[in-house]
Design a protein around this motif. Structure first.
Motif, short mmCIF file in Angstrom:
data_model
loop_
_atom_site.label_atom_id
_atom_site.label_comp_id
_atom_site.label_asym_id
_atom_site.label_seq_id
_atom_site.Cartn_x
_atom_site.Cartn_y
_atom_site.Cartn_z
N VAL A 19 28.99 -77.91 -23.14
CA VAL A 19 29.14 -76.71 -22.32
C VAL A 19 28.48 -76.92 -20.95
O VAL A 19 29.06 -76.62 -19.91
N GLY A 166 25.73 -72.14 -19.07
CA GLY A 166 27.06 -71.82 -19.56
C GLY A 166 27.08 -70.82 -20.69
O GLY A 166 28.16 -70.49 -21.20
N LYS A 167 25.91 -70.32 -21.07
CA LYS A 167 25.82 -69.41 -22.21
C LYS A 167 25.14 -68.10 -21.80
O LYS A 167 25.73 -67.32 -21.08
N ASP A 173 28.97 -67.80 -18.40
CA ASP A 173 30.20 -68.45 -18.86
C ASP A 173 30.96 -69.06 -17.69
O ASP A 173 31.02 -68.49 -16.60
#
Length: 202
Positions: A19, A166-167, A173
């Motif tokens: 990610v 990315g989380k 996101d």
């Protein structure tokens, strides 16, 4: 292939899972930077020497370089590689994005500032892997993560702490443009006096 003659300017990123890799690659493209994708992995799959060799082949800088210890509280391959890169005489470290994790038994690193999952810059406070401000009145800005302790042993001019790249409950996101990671990188570029999207040619 054009080789840089001056010191190569890099930004260290203490996360390298799949990610994070996608986000960091997207940030490099959108901000006009370069990225060493081969340094991504969980844990970091190549050595510091190999990373420096790749850095010397880039056409322009700054370059984003990822490091990851896969949750280990000990000095794993990511931290060993990062220490080598950050200490190399041909490398100029502009700053580091220190990524929080749930790893225990580590010292952590004092950051210059942290960015919450809401995009707020906070001083003297730290964030967890979800980008939430940690409790406590004397919390200071210590980020605890599996690949951050070695930052205490090298000279890093500016460190920005954030949650998991990315989380952060989708706040970072990639479909939203990974705004937290982007802001952290932009903060380092601003402090370095670098205009986004511009490349340095020899």
């Amino acid at each position: 292939m054009k080789i840089l003659s001056k010191k190569i300017r890099v930004i260290l990123v203490t996360d390298g899972d799949r990610v994070a890799q996608h986000v960091v690659e997207e940030m490099a493209t959108s901000l006009g930077l370069r990225c060493i994708s081969a340094s991504a992995g969980n844990p970091t799959p190549i050595s510091g020497q190999e990373i420096v060799t790749l850095l010397k082949q880039v056409h322009h800088d700054p370059v984003l370089v990822m490091f990851d210890d896969k949750g280990s509280r000990h000095k794993g391959s990511g931290e060993v590689a990062m220490e080598y890169v950050a200490s190399h005489p041909d490398i100029e470290v502009l700053g580091a994005v220190a990524v929080a994790s749930n790893t225990t038994g580590i010292a952590g690193i004092a950051t210059d500032e942290c960015i919450t999952s809401g995009g707020d810059i906070v001083n003297n406070r730290s964030v967890d892997k979800n980008g939430a401000i940690k409790g406590g009145h004397h919390n200071k800005s210590i980020i605890t993560g599996d690949t951050v302790d070695v930052l205490n042993d090298v000279d890093i001019p500016f460190i920005v702490g954030i949650g998991d790249i990315g989380k952060m409950d989708r706040a970072d996101d990639i479909s939203r443009g990974a705004p937290i990671t982007r802001k952290a990188i932009e903060e380092i570029l601003k402090r370095s006096g670098i205009e986004y999207g511009r490349t340095r040619e020899n």
